[in-house]
Design a protein around this motif. Structure first.
Motif, PDB file in Angstrom:
ATOM      1  N   ARG A 174      42.231  45.065  34.713  1.00 55.09           N
ATOM      2  CA  ARG A 174      42.304  43.893  35.584  1.00 55.09           C
ATOM      3  C   ARG A 174      41.396  44.061  36.797  1.00 55.09           C
ATOM      4  NH1 ARG A 174      44.123  42.946  40.230  1.00 55.09           N
ATOM      5  NH2 ARG A 174      45.304  44.879  40.420  1.00 55.09           N
ATOM      6  N   GLN A 175      41.421  45.235  37.408  1.00 52.24           N
ATOM      7  CA  GLN A 175      40.591  45.494  38.580  1.00 52.24           C
ATOM      8  C   GLN A 175      39.106  45.454  38.230  1.00 52.24           C
ATOM      9  OE1 GLN A 175      42.439  49.253  39.344  1.00 52.24           O
ATOM     10  NE2 GLN A 175      43.610  48.493  41.104  1.00 52.24           N
ATOM     11  N   ARG A 203      37.671  43.781  35.808  1.00 53.38           N
ATOM     12  CA  ARG A 203      37.278  42.376  35.589  1.00 53.38           C
ATOM     13  C   ARG A 203      37.088  41.653  36.915  1.00 53.38           C
ATOM     14  NH1 ARG A 203      41.475  41.418  30.799  1.00 53.38           N
ATOM     15  NH2 ARG A 203      40.166  42.113  29.091  1.00 53.38           N
ATOM     16  N   ALA A 204      38.008  41.880  37.847  1.00 49.09           N
ATOM     17  CA  ALA A 204      37.914  41.218  39.150  1.00 49.09           C
ATOM     18  C   ALA A 204      36.667  41.668  39.910  1.00 49.09           C
ATOM     19  CB  ALA A 204      39.178  41.500  39.960  1.00 49.09           C
ATOM     20  N   ASN A 210      41.789  49.971  36.724  1.00 43.48           N
ATOM     21  CA  ASN A 210      42.353  49.458  35.477  1.00 43.48           C
ATOM     22  C   ASN A 210      41.542  48.251  35.014  1.00 43.48           C
ATOM     23  OD1 ASN A 210      43.377  47.066  36.747  1.00 43.48           O
ATOM     24  ND2 ASN A 210      45.203  48.181  37.409  1.00 43.48           N
ATOM     25  N   GLU A 247      41.549  42.085  45.569  1.00 44.74           N
ATOM     26  CA  GLU A 247      41.634  41.969  44.119  1.00 44.74           C
ATOM     27  C   GLU A 247      41.895  43.319  43.449  1.00 44.74           C
ATOM     28  OE1 GLU A 247      38.927  41.490  46.127  1.00 44.74           O
ATOM     29  OE2 GLU A 247      37.212  41.024  44.857  1.00 44.74           O
TER      30      GLU A 247
END
Length: 133
Positions: free
Chosen positions: A116-117, A119-120, A114, A96
């Motif tokens: 996105r990372q 959140r994952a 970042n 992820e």
């Protein structure tokens, strides 16, 4: 002096050493021991006669700990490395985030996580995203 104050003066002396604000490590350890005893006695019973004493001693212990044992700040890399170790994960176990090379760069501080990372990772490890900021 009114009756309430007279009663307090009479009864305060035996209690004062138990609930006084701790200023030394020894006093702190004594309050922690008392806190543990109170937790064993009171438990979750908010109606217990000693429940408010539990609150008072807990606040005193917490204040001492905040002043004398501050939680060190951690970098997002430190947090990720800790979570990986706790979950026995290798860099390649985090697709992820990206490839093993990307994870390695993040852990070495050469690349930042970042949104996105983050959140994952927060979802994967069931933590708030704030731990990575």
């Amino acid at each position: 002096m009114n009756n309430t104050l007279e009663t307090m003066v009479t009864n305060w002396q035996p209690i004062a050493p138990l609930v006084a604000v701790p200023y030394t490590e020894t006093e702190y350890q004594e309050r922690v021991a008392l806190l543990n005893d109170l937790i064993d006695e009171v438990g979750e019973n908010e109606d217990h006669p000693l429940a408010s004493l539990l609150d008072i001693v807990g606040i005193a212990v917490s204040n001492y700990e905040q002043a004398h044992y501050p939680i060190p700040t951690s970098t997002p890399q430190d947090v990720l490395a800790y979570l990986m170790a706790e979950h026995q994960l290798k860099q390649s176990d985090l697709p992820e985030i990206g490839s093993q090379g990307v994870v390695s760069e993040i852990l070495r501080g050469k690349r930042q996580l970042n949104v996105r990372q983050i959140r994952a990772l927060a979802q994967r490890f069931c933590v708030t995203a704030d731990v990575f900021l």
